[in-house]
Design a protein around this motif. Structure first.
Motif, PDB file in Angstrom:
ATOM      1  N   GLU A 131     -18.263   3.590  86.002  1.00  0.00           N
ATOM      2  CA  GLU A 131     -18.235   4.232  87.311  1.00  0.00           C
ATOM      3  C   GLU A 131     -19.186   3.506  88.260  1.00  0.00           C
ATOM      4  O   GLU A 131     -20.355   3.289  87.917  1.00  0.00           O
ATOM      5  CB  GLU A 131     -18.676   5.701  87.194  1.00  0.00           C
ATOM      6  CG  GLU A 131     -17.721   6.582  86.421  1.00  0.00           C
ATOM      7  CD  GLU A 131     -16.453   6.880  87.212  1.00  0.00           C
ATOM      8  OE1 GLU A 131     -16.425   6.551  88.413  1.00  0.00           O
ATOM      9  OE2 GLU A 131     -15.510   7.446  86.630  1.00  0.00           O
ATOM     10  N   PRO A 132     -18.738   3.058  89.431  1.00  0.00           N
ATOM     11  CA  PRO A 132     -19.624   2.372  90.373  1.00  0.00           C
ATOM     12  C   PRO A 132     -20.699   3.324  90.896  1.00  0.00           C
ATOM     13  O   PRO A 132     -20.503   4.540  90.955  1.00  0.00           O
ATOM     14  CB  PRO A 132     -18.686   1.905  91.475  1.00  0.00           C
ATOM     15  CG  PRO A 132     -17.515   2.823  91.397  1.00  0.00           C
ATOM     16  CD  PRO A 132     -17.364   3.188  89.949  1.00  0.00           C
ATOM     17  N   GLN A 133     -21.822   2.744  91.287  1.00  0.00           N
ATOM     18  CA  GLN A 133     -22.939   3.520  91.804  1.00  0.00           C
ATOM     19  C   GLN A 133     -23.363   2.976  93.168  1.00  0.00           C
ATOM     20  O   GLN A 133     -23.281   1.772  93.422  1.00  0.00           O
ATOM     21  CB  GLN A 133     -24.133   3.456  90.846  1.00  0.00           C
ATOM     22  CG  GLN A 133     -23.908   4.159  89.510  1.00  0.00           C
ATOM     23  CD  GLN A 133     -23.830   5.657  89.677  1.00  0.00           C
ATOM     24  OE1 GLN A 133     -24.651   6.244  90.370  1.00  0.00           O
ATOM     25  NE2 GLN A 133     -22.819   6.270  89.063  1.00  0.00           N
ATOM     26  N   ARG A 134     -23.824   3.866  94.028  1.00  0.00           N
ATOM     27  CA  ARG A 134     -24.379   3.495  95.322  1.00  0.00           C
ATOM     28  C   ARG A 134     -25.848   3.892  95.339  1.00  0.00           C
ATOM     29  O   ARG A 134     -26.207   4.989  94.935  1.00  0.00           O
ATOM     30  CB  ARG A 134     -23.631   4.191  96.461  1.00  0.00           C
ATOM     31  CG  ARG A 134     -22.158   3.838  96.544  1.00  0.00           C
ATOM     32  CD  ARG A 134     -21.434   4.741  97.525  1.00  0.00           C
ATOM     33  NE  ARG A 134     -21.889   4.540  98.898  1.00  0.00           N
ATOM     34  CZ  ARG A 134     -21.353   3.650  99.744  1.00  0.00           C
ATOM     35  NH1 ARG A 134     -20.342   2.881  99.333  1.00  0.00           N
ATOM     36  NH2 ARG A 134     -21.803   3.524 100.970  1.00  0.00           N
ATOM     37  N   ARG A 135     -26.690   2.980  95.783  1.00  0.00           N
ATOM     38  CA  ARG A 135     -28.133   3.232  95.825  1.00  0.00           C
ATOM     39  C   ARG A 135     -28.685   2.795  97.179  1.00  0.00           C
ATOM     40  O   ARG A 135     -28.498   1.647  97.577  1.00  0.00           O
ATOM     41  CB  ARG A 135     -28.844   2.475  94.698  1.00  0.00           C
ATOM     42  CG  ARG A 135     -30.369   2.536  94.762  1.00  0.00           C
ATOM     43  CD  ARG A 135     -30.905   3.932  94.519  1.00  0.00           C
ATOM     44  NE  ARG A 135     -30.602   4.397  93.191  1.00  0.00           N
ATOM     45  CZ  ARG A 135     -31.373   4.174  92.115  1.00  0.00           C
ATOM     46  NH1 ARG A 135     -32.487   3.492  92.256  1.00  0.00           N
ATOM     47  NH2 ARG A 135     -31.028   4.634  90.951  1.00  0.00           N
ATOM     48  N   THR A 136     -29.345   3.720  97.862  1.00  0.00           N
ATOM     49  CA  THR A 136     -29.980   3.402  99.138  1.00  0.00           C
ATOM     50  C   THR A 136     -31.369   2.828  98.888  1.00  0.00           C
ATOM     51  O   THR A 136     -32.161   3.401  98.134  1.00  0.00           O
ATOM     52  CB  THR A 136     -30.089   4.650 100.025  1.00  0.00           C
ATOM     53  OG1 THR A 136     -28.785   5.171 100.263  1.00  0.00           O
ATOM     54  CG2 THR A 136     -30.746   4.313 101.357  1.00  0.00           C
ATOM     55  N   VAL A 137     -31.647   1.685  99.525  1.00  0.00           N
ATOM     56  CA  VAL A 137     -32.908   0.978  99.331  1.00  0.00           C
ATOM     57  C   VAL A 137     -33.741   1.087 100.593  1.00  0.00           C
ATOM     58  O   VAL A 137     -33.271   0.742 101.686  1.00  0.00           O
ATOM     59  CB  VAL A 137     -32.651  -0.509  98.986  1.00  0.00           C
ATOM     60  CG1 VAL A 137     -33.960  -1.277  98.944  1.00  0.00           C
ATOM     61  CG2 VAL A 137     -31.910  -0.616  97.666  1.00  0.00           C
ATOM     62  N   ASP A 138     -34.949   1.572 100.444  1.00  0.00           N
ATOM     63  CA  ASP A 138     -35.909   1.614 101.544  1.00  0.00           C
ATOM     64  C   ASP A 138     -36.733   0.339 101.498  1.00  0.00           C
ATOM     65  O   ASP A 138     -37.480   0.105 100.549  1.00  0.00           O
ATOM     66  CB  ASP A 138     -36.802   2.843 101.395  1.00  0.00           C
ATOM     67  CG  ASP A 138     -37.779   2.995 102.563  1.00  0.00           C
ATOM     68  OD1 ASP A 138     -37.816   2.100 103.417  1.00  0.00           O
ATOM     69  OD2 ASP A 138     -38.501   3.996 102.579  1.00  0.00           O
ATOM     70  N   THR A 139     -36.618  -0.502 102.488  1.00  0.00           N
ATOM     71  CA  THR A 139     -37.288  -1.807 102.455  1.00  0.00           C
ATOM     72  C   THR A 139     -38.799  -1.694 102.529  1.00  0.00           C
ATOM     73  O   THR A 139     -39.510  -2.663 102.265  1.00  0.00           O
ATOM     74  CB  THR A 139     -36.798  -2.685 103.625  1.00  0.00           C
ATOM     75  OG1 THR A 139     -37.093  -2.017 104.855  1.00  0.00           O
ATOM     76  CG2 THR A 139     -35.312  -2.927 103.525  1.00  0.00           C
ATOM     77  N   GLN A 140     -39.324  -0.548 102.889  1.00  0.00           N
ATOM     78  CA  GLN A 140     -40.772  -0.390 102.918  1.00  0.00           C
ATOM     79  C   GLN A 140     -41.352  -0.357 101.509  1.00  0.00           C
ATOM     80  O   GLN A 140     -42.530  -0.629 101.311  1.00  0.00           O
ATOM     81  CB  GLN A 140     -41.142   0.905 103.657  1.00  0.00           C
ATOM     82  CG  GLN A 140     -40.610   0.985 105.073  1.00  0.00           C
ATOM     83  CD  GLN A 140     -41.115  -0.158 105.939  1.00  0.00           C
ATOM     84  OE1 GLN A 140     -42.292  -0.483 105.891  1.00  0.00           O
ATOM     85  NE2 GLN A 140     -40.224  -0.767 106.693  1.00  0.00           N
ATOM     86  N   THR A 141     -40.505  -0.039 100.530  1.00  0.00           N
ATOM     87  CA  THR A 141     -40.986   0.005  99.143  1.00  0.00           C
ATOM     88  C   THR A 141     -40.192  -0.899  98.226  1.00  0.00           C
ATOM     89  O   THR A 141     -40.522  -1.038  97.061  1.00  0.00           O
ATOM     90  CB  THR A 141     -40.888   1.443  98.595  1.00  0.00           C
ATOM     91  OG1 THR A 141     -39.522   1.894  98.673  1.00  0.00           O
ATOM     92  CG2 THR A 141     -41.773   2.382  99.378  1.00  0.00           C
TER      93      THR A 141
END
Length: 811
Positions: A90-100
């Motif tokens: 199953e594909p996954q989506r992950r939001t990345v915060d560039t500050q961390t």
């Protein structure tokens, strides 16, 4: 005092990093790019190779490597959305915060399409690549550890055994110490040649404070790893992500480490200093005297990223190990209940040994694309070793009065041996090993290709001069009637230079079927050396299988040929003679095993098991005395080793992982044409059991207890005949319990203003004060009570109970 010095050192490193920042970077106001990295794993924690990781906003992506790692360099933006996918998951989506994003790695779990993601089970110490398993290094500082090396954690694994808590050396599935490969950041490490006992050994090369990951295989490993017959330990030092320092102090030594990087993240440094003194432990040995062990090393890993495609690493190590010993006396009781003896020795003289070595390695990394990685590695290792001693011992061997009710019960009733022994040694060794190698990796969709070619030049200068004169009641032994003869004499002046060429090609592919997921790895390794002009080939194949209907179950098989070309140690026999015509020893591994992850209530567990058979040929017979190996200097034996390893690990106590391991093994060796028949290997430990258990006080989890129990069945030891290997006996079983208790004042994740973590602990070594035997001292008399010449095996014991205190601080 040590903590204040550490603080000063931390401030100096901070000022130094600021200076490097100005030197390399100038005044950079903002970041131009970020790096997102991490691992992609399946529902049981096994890595997924070839998974696609794409930044949705710009369409740039990469693929995970064979170990599931991915690394993606992106233009600076406030947020990104990563889309991670792979066939059958199953594909996954992950939001990345560039500050961390530049400070944290993202671990992404892909579930089987028919499996709910809520059923994910992650168990540490997993076996992601069949026979290879990942060690959880966070347990190192918690494990009661007399030797101070990360190898103590390794010895808790099935198939790994060691009957010497003072040594970092270990035996794997019947192999000896020289049959283990050790890599640090793709650089092969080497052990000193002249060390003969654990108390002389000092620090192992691996600095635990610098380690990021440790992979280990007890057999059936891939062609990418070198030419040894037993095992491979693959250690990676970490790349710093922020400024940090650590300090540890105890009765056995001090260690300090620091790490950091510049603001533009181009230059990073990782450094560690260790000092160890085992005098506190050695004072428990049966030989009383003045022990002066002094072990020191400094290591660093410097990295500089030239641009997005090029970076360079420098690994540096310098070690200075010194051991001085001035013996005074010894008293040892041995024998049986009805035939007991006491050996008393008074000494004069001293021993002084020094082992100095260093390693330097420069690695140039080039990544022309996200799928292709190329390396050029140049390394040099040099060691200078000196072993010198002149020790005279006057001994008295008596038979004890064991008659119940006797007025002198337990005292010496009859003297059966009086004499003296003079031991002399002036041994010097210098070793140089230079290496130049190229390695490459290409990751495609569901497959990977690895290759390497390397050139090695090894130079050894060895001068040996040691002898023993034994006198018993006025007779020199061996008794010649008229002449005075030495009991043993070894002289050698050997110089050897070896040029080696090695190469390997390895292909791995992951296949997805309706019922099974497969990972097939096949490779070929080639080795040539100009001493005996021999070329050897080592084909190796492994298969990992996972049923889609039961993702918690994983099985694997591996078959491979492992040729070990002779090093100088194998070429030299026990008398110092060198045989340059010797061929490579050979071992064919057959390995089959599996892992099953399950839960008992809410507690996760994993059961692992492996069966193995090793067919051995062209062997060089050897004997082991403490940690020194004496080789026969010829390919005169063949044999086999068979056994099974079982391990159960999990949360026996919720939130605290523990494990139990059991190994069963049988060995057989036969010297061709000697007429004496077969015999066990010196490492023939039929059964080995290990338990690591941790617990905490309910309601006060900062108080923790760690217990390590070891049982090793009796090992063989040989009668002191240099030409016979079949005359073996069994020493007593090895039994040991170590206990650790710690209190965390500041836990990681809930830092203090100045400290990230503070842990204080107490360790009780050899909790039950067991006398374990490591070797034997042979006492020979010309005429005993029965009028005949006899020899007595007097046990040499290891350390007794000791209490150690430790303080670990992270800044």
């Amino acid at each position: 005092m040590h903590l204040s010095n550490t603080s000063v050192r931390g401030r100096c490193v901070f000022v130094f990093s600021m200076f490097l920042h100005c030197l390399f970077c100038g005044n950079i106001a903002a970041q131009s790019e970020i790096v997102v990295s991490g691992t992609v794993v399946d529902s049981v924690g096994a890595p997924i190779s070839g998974a696609t990781v794409v930044a949705e906003e710009i369409g740039k992506g990469t693929a995970s490597d064979l170990d599931g790692h991915y690394r993606l360099t992106l233009p600076y933006a406030e947020t990104y959305t990563l889309i991670v996918s792979h066939v059958g998951y199953e594909p996954q989506r992950r939001t990345v915060d560039t500050q961390t994003a530049d400070k944290n790695e993202y671990r992404i779990v892909l579930g089987i399409r028919s499996q709910s993601i809520s059923e994910v089970t992650v168990i540490s110490n997993r076996m992601p690549q069949g026979t290879r398993q990942r060690l959880e290094t966070r347990y190192f500082k918690q494990l009661p550890n007399p030797s101070g090396g990360i190898e103590t954690l390794l010895k808790t694994l099935p198939g790994v055994s060691s009957n010497n808590e003072l040594s970092s050396e270990y035996s794997v599935r019947g192999g000896n110490f020289d049959e283990n490969l050790v890599y640090v950041n793709d650089i092969q490490m080497h052990r000193p040649m002249l060390v003969r006992s654990g108390q002389q050994e000092g620090l192992s090369f691996i600095n635990p404070d610098l380690v990021e990951s440790v992979d280990f295989s007890a057999g059936g490993f891939d062609a990418r790893y070198g030419d040894k017959m037993s095992s491979v330990l693959d250690v990676r030092y970490r790349q710093p992500k922020e400024f940090a320092s650590n300090a540890s102090i105890g009765l056995l030594g001090v260690s300090v480490s620091t790490e950091g990087l510049t603001a533009d993240r181009r230059f990073s440094y990782l450094a560690g200093v260790r000092y160890k003194t085992s005098q506190y432990l050695l004072n428990t040995l049966e030989t009383e005297g003045e022990y002066r062990p002094d072990f020191f090393d400094i290591q660093s890993l410097l990295s500089y990223r030239i641009n997005e495609k090029w970076d360079v690493d420098l690994l540096f190590d310098m070690a200075q190990n010194r051991y001085r010993f001035i013996p005074e006396s010894r008293s040892t009781d041995f024998g049986t209940l009805y035939e007991a003896y006491r050996l008393t020795i008074y000494y004069d003289g001293q021993e002084f040994d020094r082992y100095a070595g260093g390693t330097g390695a420069l690695t140039l990394n080039f990544r022309p694309s996200d799928r292709l990685g190329l390396k050029l590695i140049g390394s040099a290792y040099r060691s200078r070793e000196r072993e010198t001693f002149d020790i005279e011992g006057a001994y008295l061997l008596g038979e004890l009065d064991v008659a119940q009710g006797a007025p002198f019960f337990g005292d010496s009733a009859v003297n059966i041996g009086v004499g003296s022994e003079l031991s002399h040694a002036r041994n010097y060794s210098e070793t140089k090993i230079e290496t130049l190698s190229h390695a490459g990796t290409f990751y495609g969709q569901n497959y990977s290709l690895r290759w390497s070619a390397a050139y090695y030049r090894e130079s050894t200068d060895d001068r040996m001069n040691e002898w023993i004169m034994l006198d018993s009641a006025g007779y020199s032994i061996p008794y010649g009637g008229e002449s005075i003869r030495l009991k043993d004499s070894k002289r050698a002046d050997n110089h050897l230079t070896v040029n080696r060429l090695t190469a390997y090609l390895q292909y791995a592919r992951k296949l997805t079927g309706d019922r099974l997921n497969w990972t097939v790895t096949a490779g070929l390794r080639v080795n040539y050396n100009d001493v005996n002009r021999e070329t050897v080939f080592g084909p190796r194949v492994s298969v990992v299988v996972q049923p889609r209907a039961v993702p918690q179950l994983t099985g694997h098989i591996a078959v491979g040929m492992y040729n070990q070309p002779p090093s100088y140690r194998e070429l030299r026999d026990a008398h110092g003679r060198m045989n340059t015509a010797m061929k490579a020893q050979r071992s064919v591994h057959y390995v089959a095993g599996g892992d099953y992850a399950f839960r008992i209530g809410e507690k996760p567990f994993k059961l692992s098991a492996e069966m193995y058979y090793k067919q051995l040929s062209r062997l060089v017979p050897y004997k082991v005395e403490n940690v020194r190996i004496y080789y026969a200097g010829e390919n005169s034996a063949s044999g086999y080793i068979a056994g099974c390893d079982i391990k159960l690990n999990g949360e026996f106590v919720k939130g605290a992982e523990s494990w139990i391991s059991l190994s069963l093994m049988h060995t057989h060796e036969d010297i061709e044409g000697d007429g004496y028949g077969g015999f066990p290997f010196p490492t023939d430990q039929i059964a080995n059991f290990n338990l690591f258990f941790q617990d905490y006080i309910p309601g006060a989890p900062t108080w923790r207890m760690y217990l390590n129990l070891v049982y090793g069945s009796p090992l063989p030891y040989n009668y002191p005949n240099p030409d016979r290997y079949d005359q073996s006996f069994r020493m007593p079983a090895y039994r040991r319990a170590d206990l650790g208790i710690s209190k965390e004042f500041f836990k990681e994740g809930k830092p203090h203003k100045f400290f990230k973590q503070i842990r204080a602990g107490v360790e009780i070594f050899n909790l039950f004060d067991t006398y374990n035997t490591i070797s034997y001292l042979w006492i020979e008399t010309v005429s005993g009570r029965d009028g005949r010449k006899r020899q007595y095996a007097v046990p040499n014991y290891l350390t007794t109970r000791r209490i150690n205190v430790k303080l670990d601080v992270a800044f």
